[in-house]
Design a protein around this motif. Structure first.
Motif, PDB file in Angstrom:
ATOM      1  N   SER A  74      -2.390   7.943 -15.020  1.00 21.02           N
ATOM      2  CA  SER A  74      -2.725   6.856 -14.095  1.00 21.02           C
ATOM      3  C   SER A  74      -1.713   5.719 -14.189  1.00 21.02           C
ATOM      4  O   SER A  74      -1.548   4.943 -13.248  1.00 21.02           O
ATOM      5  N   ASP A  75      -1.020   5.641 -15.351  1.00 13.96           N
ATOM      6  CA  ASP A  75      -0.033   4.561 -15.490  1.00 13.96           C
ATOM      7  C   ASP A  75       1.170   4.764 -14.572  1.00 13.96           C
ATOM      8  O   ASP A  75       1.991   3.873 -14.395  1.00 13.96           O
ATOM      9  N   ALA A  76       1.265   5.961 -13.963  1.00 14.64           N
ATOM     10  CA  ALA A  76       2.379   6.203 -13.028  1.00 14.64           C
ATOM     11  C   ALA A  76       2.058   5.702 -11.618  1.00 14.64           C
ATOM     12  O   ALA A  76       2.924   5.682 -10.746  1.00 14.64           O
ATOM     13  N   LEU A  77       0.796   5.312 -11.415  1.00 16.74           N
ATOM     14  CA  LEU A  77       0.429   4.837 -10.068  1.00 16.74           C
ATOM     15  C   LEU A  77       1.005   3.449  -9.803  1.00 16.74           C
ATOM     16  O   LEU A  77       1.081   2.625 -10.710  1.00 16.74           O
ATOM     17  N   GLU A  78       1.426   3.201  -8.614  1.00 14.75           N
ATOM     18  CA  GLU A  78       1.868   1.845  -8.278  1.00 14.75           C
ATOM     19  C   GLU A  78       1.459   1.482  -6.856  1.00 14.75           C
ATOM     20  O   GLU A  78       1.199   2.364  -6.029  1.00 14.75           O
ATOM     21  N   VAL A  79       1.403   0.184  -6.633  1.00 19.77           N
ATOM     22  CA  VAL A  79       0.969  -0.307  -5.327  1.00 19.77           C
ATOM     23  C   VAL A  79       2.171  -0.783  -4.528  1.00 19.77           C
ATOM     24  O   VAL A  79       3.037  -1.463  -5.076  1.00 19.77           O
ATOM     25  N   SER A  80       2.215  -0.437  -3.267  1.00 20.05           N
ATOM     26  CA  SER A  80       3.206  -1.025  -2.370  1.00 20.05           C
ATOM     27  C   SER A  80       2.456  -2.024  -1.490  1.00 20.05           C
ATOM     28  O   SER A  80       1.712  -1.630  -0.583  1.00 20.05           O
ATOM     29  N   ILE A  81       2.625  -3.299  -1.768  1.00 21.67           N
ATOM     30  CA  ILE A  81       1.896  -4.329  -1.013  1.00 21.67           C
ATOM     31  C   ILE A  81       2.209  -4.247   0.490  1.00 21.67           C
ATOM     32  O   ILE A  81       1.294  -4.346   1.321  1.00 21.67           O
ATOM     33  N   PRO A  82       3.496  -4.049   0.890  1.00 21.42           N
ATOM     34  CA  PRO A  82       3.740  -3.936   2.336  1.00 21.42           C
ATOM     35  C   PRO A  82       2.928  -2.807   2.974  1.00 21.42           C
ATOM     36  O   PRO A  82       2.399  -2.963   4.074  1.00 21.42           O
ATOM     37  N   ASP A  83       2.812  -1.684   2.262  1.00 20.28           N
ATOM     38  CA  ASP A  83       2.035  -0.567   2.822  1.00 20.28           C
ATOM     39  C   ASP A  83       0.537  -0.879   2.853  1.00 20.28           C
ATOM     40  O   ASP A  83      -0.180  -0.483   3.779  1.00 20.28           O
ATOM     41  N   VAL A  84       0.075  -1.567   1.827  1.00 23.77           N
ATOM     42  CA  VAL A  84      -1.344  -1.969   1.803  1.00 23.77           C
ATOM     43  C   VAL A  84      -1.643  -2.841   3.020  1.00 23.77           C
ATOM     44  O   VAL A  84      -2.607  -2.614   3.762  1.00 23.77           O
ATOM     45  N   LEU A  85      -0.769  -3.827   3.239  1.00 27.08           N
ATOM     46  CA  LEU A  85      -1.011  -4.762   4.352  1.00 27.08           C
ATOM     47  C   LEU A  85      -0.912  -4.047   5.695  1.00 27.08           C
ATOM     48  O   LEU A  85      -1.648  -4.360   6.634  1.00 27.08           O
ATOM     49  N   GLN A  86      -0.024  -3.058   5.765  1.00 22.54           N
ATOM     50  CA  GLN A  86       0.080  -2.303   7.013  1.00 22.54           C
ATOM     51  C   GLN A  86      -1.199  -1.498   7.270  1.00 22.54           C
ATOM     52  O   GLN A  86      -1.686  -1.427   8.397  1.00 22.54           O
ATOM     53  N   ARG A  87      -1.725  -0.921   6.198  1.00 26.46           N
ATOM     54  CA  ARG A  87      -2.973  -0.158   6.331  1.00 26.46           C
ATOM     55  C   ARG A  87      -4.116  -1.068   6.824  1.00 26.46           C
ATOM     56  O   ARG A  87      -4.908  -0.689   7.687  1.00 26.46           O
ATOM     57  N   VAL A  88      -4.155  -2.264   6.263  1.00 23.52           N
ATOM     58  CA  VAL A  88      -5.171  -3.237   6.683  1.00 23.52           C
ATOM     59  C   VAL A  88      -4.990  -3.546   8.181  1.00 23.52           C
ATOM     60  O   VAL A  88      -5.959  -3.575   8.942  1.00 23.52           O
ATOM     61  N   ARG A  89      -3.732  -3.737   8.582  1.00 19.99           N
ATOM     62  CA  ARG A  89      -3.485  -4.042  10.010  1.00 19.99           C
ATOM     63  C   ARG A  89      -3.813  -2.850  10.900  1.00 19.99           C
ATOM     64  O   ARG A  89      -4.277  -3.014  12.023  1.00 19.99           O
ATOM     65  N   ASP A  90      -3.582  -1.639  10.378  1.00 22.74           N
ATOM     66  CA  ASP A  90      -3.942  -0.447  11.173  1.00 22.74           C
ATOM     67  C   ASP A  90      -5.446  -0.420  11.433  1.00 22.74           C
ATOM     68  O   ASP A  90      -5.902  -0.148  12.541  1.00 22.74           O
ATOM     69  N   HIS A  91      -6.213  -0.675  10.362  1.00 22.16           N
ATOM     70  CA  HIS A  91      -7.676  -0.734  10.531  1.00 22.16           C
ATOM     71  C   HIS A  91      -8.037  -1.805  11.552  1.00 22.16           C
ATOM     72  O   HIS A  91      -8.837  -1.601  12.455  1.00 22.16           O
ATOM     73  N   ARG A  92      -7.420  -2.969  11.341  1.00 19.74           N
ATOM     74  CA  ARG A  92      -7.722  -4.093  12.234  1.00 19.74           C
ATOM     75  C   ARG A  92      -7.393  -3.744  13.686  1.00 19.74           C
ATOM     76  O   ARG A  92      -8.199  -3.970  14.590  1.00 19.74           O
ATOM     77  N   ASP A  93      -6.209  -3.167  13.890  1.00 22.07           N
ATOM     78  CA  ASP A  93      -5.780  -2.886  15.277  1.00 22.07           C
ATOM     79  C   ASP A  93      -6.761  -1.941  15.961  1.00 22.07           C
ATOM     80  O   ASP A  93      -7.070  -2.093  17.136  1.00 22.07           O
ATOM     81  N   LEU A  94      -7.227  -0.967  15.197  1.00 19.20           N
ATOM     82  CA  LEU A  94      -8.176  -0.003  15.749  1.00 19.20           C
ATOM     83  C   LEU A  94      -9.451  -0.722  16.219  1.00 19.20           C
ATOM     84  O   LEU A  94      -9.936  -0.515  17.334  1.00 19.20           O
TER      85      LEU A  94
END
Ligand SMILES: Cc1cc2nc3c(=O)[nH]c(=O)nc-3n(C[C@H](O)[C@H](O)[C@H](O)COP(=O)(O)OP(=O)(O)OC[C@H]3O[C@@H](n4cnc5c(N)ncnc54)[C@H](O)[C@@H]3O)c2cc1C
Length: 473
Positions: A74-94
């Motif tokens: 699990s320590d190999a997992l990382e977050v891409s904040i730009p991708d997170v925010l894009q996902r949020v906007r995708d939900h929002r746009d829908l």
């Protein structure tokens, strides 16, 4: 241009659209006036994008339990904040697209884009048009509070209107205000790896007023991010950072998420032209059961009236106002107040506030800690506390403040029970499945029963194990 309509609705947000749903049942003679983007605050910058972000943060936070659950690396997992925010906007746009397609697009010239202001109680000015309406509904929503002193460094300040628009977020963020939105978003952003320092001028967070629940929630949140309570913060620019100073403490951060509350959008309406007394915030008197402002042909619904600034309340108030402008006026019973803060654990409030019951001798508080709750242990979520306020004379539920796993659901159970005027005894007769968070609610009711110290005539309780959950041997 002059135009005359039976009903004018100002604001195409949730309250305005719910009002419209009632109006359209009776007449085609209406106009929906809206300034700013369509799609509602809830879907664009409120409930929905915030819950999308919180869910992603929760996924990532879950990795902390992977290793001990046999899931490796699990320590190999990382977050891409730009991708997170894009996902949020995708939900929002829908959701925004759905909303606009279903509500706005088909209204044609019955929608007018522009800012409305009152000339008198039946006349609005919108752009260069003059609209005369028999009845008017104000559903103009609210906006984040922003201190003009921050204007000179506003590129470092985010409100919830801007947060989800960001392409990326910096490594350090201050959060000003730990009310509902600040606490939800502060925890989510901390879980996504952003270093959060949250400053709150009060000692109670997340809208809580029950000291027990507040204490537990503060302890839990402090494990995840820095929280400074009890003193106001001053912001100033230092180089390319923002200095937050509060009492004796100070810190430099890249940006600040400001969440110090929302203000009803009434200033631009020129309510002073209505010839009524406004309070010191510029708000009119209105009846929360009819939505009517004094005896004017004007109604005010949703965040615009500052009464219960929540989506389901905006919907109810919109329906009430919409009904009343096209029918002989009715006085509507309002539902049991309920609010949920989508933190982990969920905070929720139902019914009477703690401040209303704390000095009442006819009220007792039942309490249950989810520390040892069976399902919560299995879910790695065994933390939090629930307090239920009960009328001593008859065991009726009066209210609750809780910070527990699954709190959003337990809040509904409690609110639904209260709406039907049921008591602790009535609830104890209901089935509780095993293993569920609902068994925590059973334990809470059980504590109330013990404290009530009486058995209601005719009710024989099924014997209960003292040692654990409802359905444990
Ligand atoms: C970050 C965040 C999270 C939230 N989360 C939740 C949640 O989880 N659950 C929940 O129940 N609630 C939540 N809320 C609150 C919820 O979003 C609001 O209560 C709800 O959206 C209010 O709807 P409304 O119709 O009153 O206002 P809005 O949807 O804002 O509609 C008002 C409309 O009026 C327009 N307008 C304003 N002034 C004028 C004018 N003079 N002339 C013409 N048009 C005008 C505006 O541009 C806007 O389109 C959240 C809010 C925020 C900010």
């Amino acid at each position: 241009m002059k135009r005359e309509v039976k009903v004018a609705i100002i604001g195409a947000g949730s309250a305005g659209l719910y009002a419209l749903s009632q109006v359209r049942k009776e007449t085609d003679d209406y106009l929906l006036i809206n300034s700013g983007p369509y799609g509602t605050t809830c879907a664009r910058v409120g409930c929905m994008p915030s819950k999308s972000l919180i869910r992603i943060a929760e996924y990532y936070h879950d990795r902390l339990n992977f290793e001990k659950s046999g899931i490796k690396h699990s320590d190999a997992l990382e977050v891409s904040i730009p991708d997170v925010l894009q996902r949020v906007r995708d939900h929002r746009d829908l959701l925004v697209k759905e909303n606009i397609n279903h509500s706005i697009a088909r209204l044609g010239d019955k929608v007018l884009a522009g800012k409305a202001q009152f000339l008198d109680a039946n006349t609005l000015k919108v752009n260069n048009d003059e609209i005369r309406a028999e009845k008017i509904i104000i559903a103009t929503g609210s906006s984040p509070i922003f201190d003009p002193a921050w204007e000179t460094f506003k590129e470092h300040i985010l409100t919830t209107d801007e947060l989800f628009e960001q392409k990326d977020l910096p490594p350090t963020l201050g959060v000003l205000g730990l009310g509902v939105a600040g606490l939800e978003l502060g925890q989510a952003l901390a879980r996504l790896g952003i270093k959060i320092t949250a400053v709150h001028s009060k000692e109670f967070i997340g809208g809580l007023s029950d000291p027990d629940v507040n204490k537990v929630m503060i302890e839990l949140c402090k494990k995840e991010f820095d929280i400074w309570l009890g003193a106001r913060a001053q912001l100033s620019k230092v180089g390319d950072k923002i200095k937050i100073k509060s009492a004796e403490r100070e810190i430099l951060v890249d940006k600040v998420l400001v969440s110090i509350g929302r203000k009803p959008n009434v200033d631009a309406l020129k309510l002073e032209n209505l010839g009524i007394v406004l309070d010191k915030r510029g708000m009119p008197n209105f009846n929360p059961q009819t939505m009517q402002i004094e005896d004017l042909p004007i109604y005010i619904a949703g965040d615009a009236n500052g009464n219960r600034p929540l989506l389901h309340e905006a919907a109810d108030e919109g329906r009430i106002a919409g009904y009343n402008v096209v029918h002989p006026q009715k006085t509507f019973k309002r539902k049991v107040p309920m609010g949920v803060v989508f933190t982990d654990p969920n905070i929720a409030f139902v019914g009477k506030d703690y401040k209303e019951i704390k000095d009442d001798d006819n009220v007792l508080t039942g309490s249950y800690s989810f520390h040892n709750q069976g399902r919560a242990i299995l879910m790695n979520k065994n933390a939090g506390i629930a307090n239920l306020y009960v009328q001593k004379s008859d065991g009726k539920l009066l209210g609750a403040q809780i910070a527990v796993p699954g709190g959003e659901h337990l809040a509904h159970h409690i609110a639904w029970t209260m709406e039907q005027g049921l008591s602790v005894y009535d609830m104890m007769k209901l089935p509780f499945y095993h293993p569920t968070f609902e068994e925590g609610l059973y334990m809470l009711l059980r504590d109330c029963m013990k404290k009530l110290g009486i058995k209601k005539e005719g009710i024989v309780e099924i014997p209960f194990s003292e040692s654990g959950d409802n359905n444990q041997y």
